[in-house]
Enzyme design. Structure first.
Site, PDB file in Angstrom:
ATOM      1  N   LEU A   1      38.269  46.980  37.871  1.00 54.24           N
ATOM      2  CA  LEU A   1      37.747  46.626  36.554  1.00 54.24           C
ATOM      3  C   LEU A   1      36.614  45.622  36.707  1.00 54.24           C
ATOM      4  O   LEU A   1      36.602  44.808  37.622  1.00 54.24           O
ATOM      5  CB  LEU A   1      38.841  46.040  35.662  1.00 54.24           C
ATOM      6  CG  LEU A   1      39.481  44.701  36.019  1.00 54.24           C
ATOM      7  CD1 LEU A   1      38.630  43.522  35.592  1.00 54.24           C
ATOM      8  CD2 LEU A   1      40.841  44.602  35.366  1.00 54.24           C
TER       9      LEU A   1
ATOM     10  N   ARG B   1      47.452  27.373  31.605  1.00 54.50           N
ATOM     11  CA  ARG B   1      46.983  28.751  31.464  1.00 54.50           C
ATOM     12  C   ARG B   1      48.039  29.609  30.761  1.00 54.50           C
ATOM     13  O   ARG B   1      47.730  30.412  29.874  1.00 54.50           O
ATOM     14  CB  ARG B   1      46.665  29.321  32.846  1.00 54.50           C
ATOM     15  CG  ARG B   1      45.589  30.355  32.806  1.00 54.50           C
ATOM     16  CD  ARG B   1      45.029  30.631  34.168  1.00 54.50           C
ATOM     17  NE  ARG B   1      43.654  31.108  34.040  1.00 54.50           N
ATOM     18  CZ  ARG B   1      42.929  31.559  35.058  1.00 54.50           C
ATOM     19  NH1 ARG B   1      43.417  31.554  36.265  1.00 54.50           N
ATOM     20  NH2 ARG B   1      41.707  31.992  34.857  1.00 54.50           N
TER      21      ARG B   1
ATOM     22  N   CYS C   1      33.648  38.426  42.766  1.00 52.40           N
ATOM     23  CA  CYS C   1      33.885  39.446  43.797  1.00 52.40           C
ATOM     24  C   CYS C   1      32.742  39.714  44.757  1.00 52.40           C
ATOM     25  O   CYS C   1      32.950  39.743  45.970  1.00 52.40           O
ATOM     26  CB  CYS C   1      34.273  40.762  43.134  1.00 52.40           C
ATOM     27  SG  CYS C   1      35.956  40.771  42.562  1.00 52.40           S
TER      28      CYS C   1
ATOM     29  N   ALA D   1      33.295  49.213  47.934  1.00 51.41           N
ATOM     30  CA  ALA D   1      32.784  49.530  46.591  1.00 51.41           C
ATOM     31  C   ALA D   1      31.942  48.356  46.098  1.00 51.41           C
ATOM     32  O   ALA D   1      30.825  48.545  45.591  1.00 51.41           O
ATOM     33  CB  ALA D   1      33.945  49.799  45.635  1.00 51.41           C
TER      34      ALA D   1
ATOM     35  N   THR E   1      36.532  32.110  48.862  1.00 55.04           N
ATOM     36  CA  THR E   1      35.972  31.990  50.207  1.00 55.04           C
ATOM     37  C   THR E   1      36.422  30.653  50.799  1.00 55.04           C
ATOM     38  O   THR E   1      36.451  29.639  50.105  1.00 55.04           O
ATOM     39  CB  THR E   1      34.432  32.068  50.128  1.00 55.04           C
ATOM     40  OG1 THR E   1      34.083  33.288  49.486  1.00 55.04           O
ATOM     41  CG2 THR E   1      33.809  32.044  51.517  1.00 55.04           C
TER      42      THR E   1
HETATM   43  C1  UDX Z   1      32.731  43.720  40.087  1.00 52.16           C
HETATM   44  C2  UDX Z   1      32.974  45.225  40.257  1.00 52.16           C
HETATM   45  O1  UDX Z   1      32.106  45.951  39.379  1.00 52.16           O
HETATM   46  C3  UDX Z   1      34.424  45.562  39.989  1.00 52.16           C
HETATM   47  O2  UDX Z   1      34.656  46.934  40.220  1.00 52.16           O
HETATM   48  C4  UDX Z   1      35.277  44.729  40.913  1.00 52.16           C
HETATM   49  O3  UDX Z   1      36.633  44.998  40.724  1.00 52.16           O
HETATM   50  C5  UDX Z   1      35.005  43.247  40.727  1.00 52.16           C
HETATM   51  O4  UDX Z   1      33.613  42.988  40.918  1.00 52.16           O
HETATM   52  P1  UDX Z   1      32.389  42.069  38.033  1.00 52.16           P
HETATM   53  O5  UDX Z   1      32.183  41.005  39.048  1.00 52.16           O
HETATM   54  O6  UDX Z   1      33.311  41.794  36.901  1.00 52.16           O
HETATM   55  O7  UDX Z   1      32.951  43.389  38.725  1.00 52.16           O
HETATM   56  O8  UDX Z   1      30.992  42.437  37.375  1.00 52.16           O
HETATM   57  P2  UDX Z   1      29.848  43.549  37.542  1.00 52.16           P
HETATM   58  O9  UDX Z   1      29.649  44.217  36.249  1.00 52.16           O
HETATM   59  O10 UDX Z   1      30.076  44.408  38.708  1.00 52.16           O
HETATM   60  O11 UDX Z   1      28.553  42.631  37.787  1.00 52.16           O
HETATM   61  C6  UDX Z   1      28.418  41.781  38.904  1.00 52.16           C
HETATM   62  C7  UDX Z   1      27.114  41.021  38.843  1.00 52.16           C
HETATM   63  O12 UDX Z   1      25.984  41.870  39.053  1.00 52.16           O
HETATM   64  C8  UDX Z   1      26.875  40.327  37.511  1.00 52.16           C
HETATM   65  O13 UDX Z   1      26.349  39.039  37.716  1.00 52.16           O
HETATM   66  C9  UDX Z   1      25.872  41.231  36.832  1.00 52.16           C
HETATM   67  O14 UDX Z   1      25.104  40.540  35.878  1.00 52.16           O
HETATM   68  C10 UDX Z   1      25.047  41.706  38.014  1.00 52.16           C
HETATM   69  N1  UDX Z   1      24.374  43.001  37.764  1.00 52.16           N
HETATM   70  C11 UDX Z   1      25.111  44.131  37.537  1.00 52.16           C
HETATM   71  C12 UDX Z   1      22.990  43.067  37.773  1.00 52.16           C
HETATM   72  O15 UDX Z   1      22.315  42.059  37.968  1.00 52.16           O
HETATM   73  N2  UDX Z   1      22.389  44.280  37.555  1.00 52.16           N
HETATM   74  C13 UDX Z   1      23.095  45.419  37.334  1.00 52.16           C
HETATM   75  O16 UDX Z   1      22.468  46.478  37.150  1.00 52.16           O
HETATM   76  C14 UDX Z   1      24.495  45.342  37.308  1.00 52.16           C
HETATM   77  P1  ADP Z   2      41.329  36.586  39.511  1.00 47.93           P
HETATM   78  O1  ADP Z   2      39.936  36.719  38.976  1.00 47.93           O
HETATM   79  O2  ADP Z   2      41.484  37.211  40.872  1.00 47.93           O
HETATM   80  O3  ADP Z   2      42.363  37.069  38.547  1.00 47.93           O
HETATM   81  P2  ADP Z   2      41.980  33.820  38.839  1.00 47.93           P
HETATM   82  O4  ADP Z   2      41.578  32.581  39.569  1.00 47.93           O
HETATM   83  O5  ADP Z   2      41.464  34.058  37.469  1.00 47.93           O
HETATM   84  O6  ADP Z   2      41.591  35.031  39.805  1.00 47.93           O
HETATM   85  O7  ADP Z   2      43.565  33.904  38.765  1.00 47.93           O
HETATM   86  C1  ADP Z   2      44.446  33.625  39.795  1.00 47.93           C
HETATM   87  C2  ADP Z   2      45.677  32.884  39.233  1.00 47.93           C
HETATM   88  O8  ADP Z   2      46.673  32.823  40.242  1.00 47.93           O
HETATM   89  C3  ADP Z   2      45.419  31.433  38.799  1.00 47.93           C
HETATM   90  O9  ADP Z   2      45.723  31.288  37.431  1.00 47.93           O
HETATM   91  C4  ADP Z   2      46.367  30.590  39.701  1.00 47.93           C
HETATM   92  O10 ADP Z   2      46.952  29.508  39.014  1.00 47.93           O
HETATM   93  C5  ADP Z   2      47.430  31.626  40.079  1.00 47.93           C
HETATM   94  N1  ADP Z   2      48.170  31.307  41.303  1.00 47.93           N
HETATM   95  C6  ADP Z   2      47.677  30.981  42.523  1.00 47.93           C
HETATM   96  N2  ADP Z   2      48.687  30.780  43.414  1.00 47.93           N
HETATM   97  C7  ADP Z   2      49.855  31.000  42.754  1.00 47.93           C
HETATM   98  C8  ADP Z   2      51.273  30.961  43.124  1.00 47.93           C
HETATM   99  N3  ADP Z   2      51.658  30.675  44.363  1.00 47.93           N
HETATM  100  N4  ADP Z   2      52.181  31.235  42.170  1.00 47.93           N
HETATM  101  C9  ADP Z   2      51.788  31.541  40.907  1.00 47.93           C
HETATM  102  N5  ADP Z   2      50.506  31.600  40.499  1.00 47.93           N
HETATM  103  C10 ADP Z   2      49.542  31.330  41.404  1.00 47.93           C
END
Ligand code: UDX
Ligand code: ADP
Length: 467
Positions: A165, A41, A278, A225, A96
């Site tokens: 974000l 990565r 999320c 949120a 999870t």
């Molecule tokens: C979300 C939150 O928005 C963000 O603030 C938090 O930090 C992380 O989780 P994200 O998961 O990147 O962000 O995407 P988001 O745009 O929220 O969409 C989540 C899911 O809901 C997606 O699968 C999207 O397609 C779906 N969605 C969203 C719908 O089906 N309908 C909508 O109107 C909006």
């Molecule tokens: P997010 O969407 O929350 O950013 P990701 O899975 O994309 O989650 O990123 C989490 C990153 O953290 C991964 O690239 C993973 O390799 C890194 N990571 C996990 N544990 C450790 C650790 N102990 N030290 C350094 N990096 C780590």
């Protein structure tokens, strides 16, 4: 509090990477070190070719291009970065739990704990530790207890600074956030740490948009949120099914309620189901926390948001099977889109994989196309479900590089992600090379249905039904 000159972020993922890139861009006097144990990565973050960054986000290549090598650095040297920096963001994954107590619900905090232990082991000077990953309420307590019991005289302040974000719009959201939330201790040292972080954001975010709270409120606000947003999607999705039975059009209903200023227009797009790293995780977390306090009604209330989402994915797949004369065995079905939403290459909890799984249970032959998701990821996602042998996934699923190839000889096309390019395809050409009758199942409500019908397609749209 002395000025912060060096920041590091442990975890170079979807949150850590973009967030640190924007902090570096806006704070040219601060050196920002992004570290990760995943060498592949990090190599991708350092790739000369900015189109190869491991996280796809519109505009991110430009930001990284401007700062990388100047005040933004990507490396695998976690210990060195911990030692050097006065402020450490923790942005590792918190999936999870898949085992033990809280399996399938609680967040797995082992990566966070490992980070905390590593910081405790390496640090020789005072540190501000910032929780960036989404964490269950009171994680800061655990962090504090690990860090403060090392006995090496280092002082730690723990802040919670949850990320709001959304993927696909990360750079935009970071540049112009609705708010930045910083939670810290109510002690003078805690307040000082909050100010240090607020100053960094203050380089580009208006003071009124930087909210400060205690740590617990900040942690819980993040979960809340996401739970509220997911609840809106499940609410409109619940109504989409009712619309299909009553002849109402879910888009019209969404527009009608969205113009009520108390409700507002956002997050009312009916879909095949929400995905992403999320929503599901955070709600399950909320449910788990509620249960652990014995608040069963609260837990059931939020769990329903997840149950509705599961139902929406299943009924989309079931409708495909039913419409194709109750059998898809051996039939080619093109799946357009695999990412959990457009403008990201992230597939965590994507609805597409669950729909694919249901169709594979019916022995369909799937042809998958996504503009940003590589073939290997599709199989990683399918194999992770553990529904069948990996060899069977390989046998029944083909990933295509070209959308027209994916649709060739298919009985049906299903839209799983709302990628803009799908709207601009030559649908006549797709129709010409499909089996007849040719079906389109629009799980995102993005296609021009009258146009498709004029070509000859039989169509289904979420919240409109088979039309
Ligand atoms: C979300 C939150 O928005 C963000 O603030 C938090 O930090 C992380 O989780 P994200 O998961 O990147 O962000 O995407 P988001 O745009 O929220 O969409 C989540 C899911 O809901 C997606 O699968 C999207 O397609 C779906 N969605 C969203 C719908 O089906 N309908 C909508 O109107 C909006
Ligand atoms: P997010 O969407 O929350 O950013 P990701 O899975 O994309 O989650 O990123 C989490 C990153 O953290 C991964 O690239 C993973 O390799 C890194 N990571 C996990 N544990 C450790 C650790 N102990 N030290 C350094 N990096 C780590």
């Amino acid at each position: 509090m002395k000025d912060i000159k060096n920041i590091c972020c442990i975890g170079a993922g979807y949150v850590g990477g973009p967030t640190m890139a924007v902090i570096a861009l806006k704070n040219p006097n601060i050196n920002v070190h992004v570290v990760d144990i995943n060498a592949q990565r990090i190599a991708a973050w350092n790739d000369e070719d900015l189109s190869k960054l491991p996280v796809y986000e519109p505009g991110l290549d430009e930001v990284v291009g401007q700062c990388r090598g100047k005040n933004l650095f990507f490396s695998t040297e976690v210990n060195k970065a911990i030692d050097l920096c006065e402020m450490i963001f923790i942005s590792v994954n918190t999936p999870t739990k898949t085992y033990g107590v809280g399996k399938g619900m609680a967040a797995d905090l082992k990566y966070i704990e490992l980070c905390a232990r590593q910081i405790a082991e390496v640090a020789t000077t005072d540190k501000i530790v910032v929780e960036k990953s989404t964490l269950p309420v009171r994680t800061a307590q655990a962090l504090k207890s690990i860090l403060k019991n090392t006995g090496n005289g280092v002082n730690y302040e723990i802040l919670s600074n949850p990320e709001f974000l959304a993927e696909g719009t990360a750079v935009e959201d970071l540049m112009d956030p609705d708010r930045v939330l910083i939670g810290g201790d109510e002690t003078p040292a805690g307040q000082e740490a909050i100010q240090a972080l607020a100053t960094i954001y203050g380089a580009w975010v208006k003071k009124e948009h930087i909210l400060t709270t205690n740590v617990w409120s900040s942690e819980l606000s993040k979960l809340t949120a996401n739970a509220f947003l997911a609840q809106r999607v499940s609410s409109i999705n619940a109504l989409s099914e009712l619309c299909e039975h009553t002849g109402a059009d879910v888009n019209e209903v969404a527009r009608a309620i969205g113009t009520d200023s108390r409700i507002g227009p956002k997050f009312l797009k009916s879909s095949v189901g929400f995905g992403g790293s999320c929503f599901q995780k955070d709600i399950l977390n909320l449910v788990y926390i509620a249960k652990s306090y014995g608040l069963h009604e609260v837990a059931d209330y939020w769990e329903q948001v997840i149950l509705m989402n599961d139902h929406q994915k299943r009924r989309f797949a079931a409708n495909i099977v039913k419409t194709l004369y109750n059998t898809v065995s051996g039939k080619k079905i093109a799946m357009l889109g695999w990412a959990f939403k457009k403008d990201t290459n992230d597939t965590r909890e994507t609805a597409a994989v669950y729909v694919a799984d249901e169709l594979l249970n019916e022995q369909a032959a799937l042809q998958v196309y996504d503009p940003k998701v590589p073939e290997a990821q599709v199989f990683v996602d399918l194999d992770y479900l553990n529904s069948r042998a990996a060899a069977d996934n390989k046998n029944y699923v083909t990933v295509q590089q070209d959308p027209y190839e994916a649709c060739k000889d298919a009985h049906a096309v299903a839209i799983l992600t709302e990628w803009d390019e799908f709207k601009d395809y030559d649908w006549q050409r797709i129709y010409d090379h499909m089996k007849k009758p040719a079906f389109v199942f629009d799980g995102r409500n993005i296609l021009d249905i009258p146009k498709l019908k004029a070509i000859g397609f039989t169509t289904y749209s979420i919240g409109k039904g088979n039309i």
